[in-house]
Design a protein around this motif. Structure first.
Motif, mmCIF file in Angstrom:
data_model
loop_
_atom_site.group_PDB
_atom_site.id
_atom_site.type_symbol
_atom_site.label_atom_id
_atom_site.label_comp_id
_atom_site.label_asym_id
_atom_site.label_seq_id
_atom_site.Cartn_x
_atom_site.Cartn_y
_atom_site.Cartn_z
ATOM 1 N N ASN A 1 -0.606 -4.516 -14.607
ATOM 2 C CA ASN A 1 -0.563 -3.058 -14.484
ATOM 3 C C ASN A 1 -1.693 -2.527 -13.611
ATOM 4 O O ASN A 1 -1.476 -1.619 -12.800
ATOM 5 C CB ASN A 1 -0.638 -2.423 -15.875
ATOM 6 N N ILE A 2 -2.884 -3.089 -13.765
ATOM 7 C CA ILE A 2 -4.019 -2.624 -12.953
ATOM 8 C C ILE A 2 -3.787 -2.941 -11.480
ATOM 9 O O ILE A 2 -3.989 -2.085 -10.595
ATOM 10 C CB ILE A 2 -5.321 -3.269 -13.454
ATOM 11 N N ILE A 3 -3.335 -4.160 -11.186
ATOM 12 C CA ILE A 3 -3.111 -4.560 -9.792
ATOM 13 C C ILE A 3 -2.003 -3.729 -9.150
ATOM 14 O O ILE A 3 -2.169 -3.186 -8.051
ATOM 15 C CB ILE A 3 -2.766 -6.062 -9.719
ATOM 16 N N THR A 4 -0.867 -3.625 -9.824
ATOM 17 C CA THR A 4 0.282 -2.936 -9.239
ATOM 18 C C THR A 4 0.018 -1.449 -9.071
ATOM 19 O O THR A 4 0.322 -0.875 -8.017
ATOM 20 C CB THR A 4 1.532 -3.148 -10.113
ATOM 21 N N THR A 5 -0.553 -0.815 -10.088
ATOM 22 C CA THR A 5 -0.882 0.609 -9.980
ATOM 23 C C THR A 5 -1.901 0.840 -8.867
ATOM 24 O O THR A 5 -1.790 1.790 -8.088
ATOM 25 C CB THR A 5 -1.430 1.137 -11.313
ATOM 26 N N GLY A 6 -2.897 -0.039 -8.783
ATOM 27 C CA GLY A 6 -3.899 0.085 -7.721
ATOM 28 C C GLY A 6 -3.296 -0.056 -6.338
ATOM 29 O O GLY A 6 -3.684 0.667 -5.402
ATOM 30 N N MET A 7 -2.336 -0.962 -6.173
ATOM 31 C CA MET A 7 -1.689 -1.139 -4.873
ATOM 32 C C MET A 7 -0.877 0.098 -4.490
ATOM 33 O O MET A 7 -0.879 0.524 -3.324
ATOM 34 C CB MET A 7 -0.790 -2.373 -4.919
ATOM 35 N N ILE A 8 -0.193 0.706 -5.456
ATOM 36 C CA ILE A 8 0.575 1.921 -5.179
ATOM 37 C C ILE A 8 -0.356 3.047 -4.755
ATOM 38 O O ILE A 8 -0.093 3.753 -3.770
ATOM 39 C CB ILE A 8 1.394 2.334 -6.419
ATOM 40 N N ILE A 9 -1.445 3.219 -5.495
ATOM 41 C CA ILE A 9 -2.404 4.282 -5.170
ATOM 42 C C ILE A 9 -3.030 4.035 -3.802
ATOM 43 O O ILE A 9 -3.199 4.968 -3.000
ATOM 44 C CB ILE A 9 -3.483 4.364 -6.260
ATOM 45 N N LEU A 10 -3.389 2.790 -3.512
ATOM 46 C CA LEU A 10 -3.991 2.456 -2.220
ATOM 47 C C LEU A 10 -3.038 2.770 -1.079
ATOM 48 O O LEU A 10 -3.446 3.295 -0.034
ATOM 49 C CB LEU A 10 -4.373 0.974 -2.192
ATOM 50 N N ARG A 11 -1.757 2.468 -1.259
ATOM 51 C CA ARG A 11 -0.760 2.740 -0.222
ATOM 52 C C ARG A 11 -0.616 4.234 0.024
ATOM 53 O O ARG A 11 -0.608 4.692 1.173
ATOM 54 C CB ARG A 11 0.583 2.139 -0.650
ATOM 55 N N ILE A 12 -0.506 5.023 -1.050
ATOM 56 C CA ILE A 12 -0.367 6.474 -0.894
ATOM 57 C C ILE A 12 -1.634 7.056 -0.275
ATOM 58 O O ILE A 12 -1.573 7.941 0.584
ATOM 59 C CB ILE A 12 -0.068 7.130 -2.255
ATOM 60 N N TRP A 13 -2.800 6.575 -0.695
ATOM 61 C CA TRP A 13 -4.061 7.060 -0.128
ATOM 62 C C TRP A 13 -4.127 6.764 1.369
ATOM 63 O O TRP A 13 -4.581 7.603 2.160
ATOM 64 C CB TRP A 13 -5.223 6.388 -0.846
ATOM 65 N N SER A 14 -3.684 5.570 1.766
ATOM 66 C CA SER A 14 -3.708 5.198 3.182
ATOM 67 C C SER A 14 -2.802 6.110 4.008
ATOM 68 O O SER A 14 -3.198 6.586 5.079
ATOM 69 C CB SER A 14 -3.284 3.737 3.341
ATOM 70 N N VAL A 15 -1.596 6.348 3.504
ATOM 71 C CA VAL A 15 -0.666 7.229 4.220
ATOM 72 C C VAL A 15 -1.227 8.651 4.285
ATOM 73 O O VAL A 15 -1.139 9.325 5.313
ATOM 74 C CB VAL A 15 0.713 7.217 3.534
ATOM 75 N N ASN A 16 -1.798 9.113 3.183
ATOM 76 C CA ASN A 16 -2.364 10.463 3.159
ATOM 77 C C ASN A 16 -3.517 10.607 4.142
ATOM 78 O O ASN A 16 -3.652 11.634 4.823
ATOM 79 C CB ASN A 16 -2.845 10.781 1.742
ATOM 80 N N LYS A 17 -4.331 9.561 4.243
ATOM 81 C CA LYS A 17 -5.471 9.611 5.174
ATOM 82 C C LYS A 17 -4.999 9.679 6.617
ATOM 83 O O LYS A 17 -5.549 10.434 7.432
ATOM 84 C CB LYS A 17 -6.348 8.380 4.966
ATOM 85 N N LYS A 18 -3.961 8.892 6.941
ATOM 86 C CA LYS A 18 -3.457 8.879 8.314
ATOM 87 C C LYS A 18 -2.744 10.175 8.684
ATOM 88 O O LYS A 18 -2.752 10.592 9.847
ATOM 89 C CB LYS A 18 -2.509 7.694 8.503
ATOM 90 N N SER A 19 -2.099 10.803 7.688
ATOM 91 C CA SER A 19 -1.322 12.012 7.989
ATOM 92 C C SER A 19 -2.117 13.289 7.786
ATOM 93 O O SER A 19 -1.641 14.375 8.144
ATOM 94 C CB SER A 19 -0.074 12.054 7.093
ATOM 95 N N SER A 20 -3.317 13.194 7.217
ATOM 96 C CA SER A 20 -4.089 14.396 6.906
ATOM 97 C C SER A 20 -4.384 15.292 8.112
ATOM 98 O O SER A 20 -4.397 16.518 7.969
ATOM 99 C CB SER A 20 -5.397 14.014 6.207
ATOM 100 N N PRO A 21 -4.608 14.750 9.332
ATOM 101 C CA PRO A 21 -4.851 15.658 10.468
ATOM 102 C C PRO A 21 -3.653 16.534 10.809
ATOM 103 O O PRO A 21 -3.805 17.553 11.490
ATOM 104 C CB PRO A 21 -5.165 14.690 11.625
ATOM 105 N N TYR A 22 -2.457 16.141 10.364
ATOM 106 C CA TYR A 22 -1.256 16.874 10.732
ATOM 107 C C TYR A 22 -0.697 17.710 9.578
ATOM 108 O O TYR A 22 0.276 18.428 9.758
ATOM 109 C CB TYR A 22 -0.167 15.896 11.184
ATOM 110 N N VAL A 23 -1.281 17.571 8.388
ATOM 111 C CA VAL A 23 -0.773 18.308 7.224
ATOM 112 C C VAL A 23 -1.461 19.662 7.149
ATOM 113 O O VAL A 23 -2.684 19.745 7.112
ATOM 114 C CB VAL A 23 -1.026 17.511 5.933
#
Length: 282
Positions: free
Chosen positions: A132-154
């Motif tokens: 649960n810790i690994i899988t939840t962490g991977m999901i959060i990391l993925r969303i954080w990465s996408v959010n960081k890349k798209s933040s200049p355009y949001v």
């Protein structure tokens, strides 16, 4: 999602029904030696066995859907979920062993005091918590990465939450994952301490699996719809091609669009069709 939600509701209801039946058997119908304690201590009683089956199946369904969500947010990349999937299969094998031992012990003692069960129970809890810790962490990391890349355009930020939708989604997943992981750790601690509290905590855990799973769906859906209010939000997905694929006339107007973007317009209902027609014309 509907099928999984229905299964979780079914197994959670069965767990409550089995608990009620066990209490009725112990305090009303049982007339053997030891009184109610003698009934509860019978590990291989069919009610105890079925509650064990119910608990294990609920955990496996919840963990399986968590892995599926991880697989989805990583755009179907199988390599990402190889380790979590192997851990899930290991938990499935351990669950089958735990159920078989529980059904054949025929001894009077609480589950956590049975030496033959302890190695398998310990292994199940440890693998489940790490999974649960690994899988939840991977999901959060993925969303954080996408959010960081798209933040200049949001440009849209929820004024009530003070964050974007992706940031809000991360918070929801963290909170839901914490509920399940905390209860799993509490159950494991009760198991290590050989405490009777494991029965109550494990019963709460069965329900918490469904709560944490559905909480993500409900809260993210509410977040997405609450920002619309009385307006109509139209989203137009854009397709991008390289400039070599397009032959522009000399007198044409070339429009540059940033890749990986989605154009959205919040407009009133009366103007929606006009904007649609204008966008289609462009």
């Amino acid at each position: 999602m509907f099928v999984v939600t229905s299964l979780m509701a079914l197994f959670a209801t069965i767990d409550i029904a089995l608990g009620l039946r066990h209490n009725l058997d112990a305090f009303i119908f049982y007339t053997g030696p030891g009184g109610p304690d003698g009934e509860f201590d019978n590990i291989s009683n069919w009610v105890n066995v079925m509650k064990t089956v119910d608990t294990q199946i609920m955990s496996l369904i919840g963990d399986g859907m968590l892995i599926f969500r991880c697989y989805t947010v990583f755009s179907g990349r199988w390599k990402i979920i190889v380790l979590p999937l192997l851990m899930w299969l290991g938990d499935a094998v351990l669950s089958a062993i735990i159920i078989c031992i529980t059904a054949t012990l025929r001894r009077d003692a609480i589950i956590s005091q049975q030496a033959s069960l302890k190695p398998f129970l310990y292994s199940f809890f440890v693998i489940n918590i790490i999974l649960n810790i690994i899988t939840t962490g991977m999901i959060i990391l993925r969303i954080w990465s996408v959010n960081k890349k798209s933040s200049p355009y949001v440009t849209h930020v929820d004024p009530q939450q003070g964050c974007t939708r992706l940031q809000r989604a991360m918070r929801i997943i963290i909170e839901s994952g914490f509920i399940y992981s905390a209860l799993m750790i509490a159950t494991f601690v009760c198991e290590l301490a050989s405490s009777n509290a494991i029965y109550g905590v494990s019963d709460v855990l069965v329900v918490a699996v469904g709560v944490s799973f559905n909480l993500i769906i409900i809260r993210i859906h509410w977040t997405a719809t609450s920002t619309v209010s009385h307006e109509v939000t139209l989203s137009y997905s854009l397709r991008f091609v390289t400039s070599s694929q397009i032959a522009f006339p000399q007198d044409s107007l070339e429009i540059a669009v940033t890749p990986n973007m989605e154009m959205s317009h919040g407009i009133s209902g009366s103007d929606s069709q006009e904007v649609k027609d204008g966008w289609n014309a462009i």
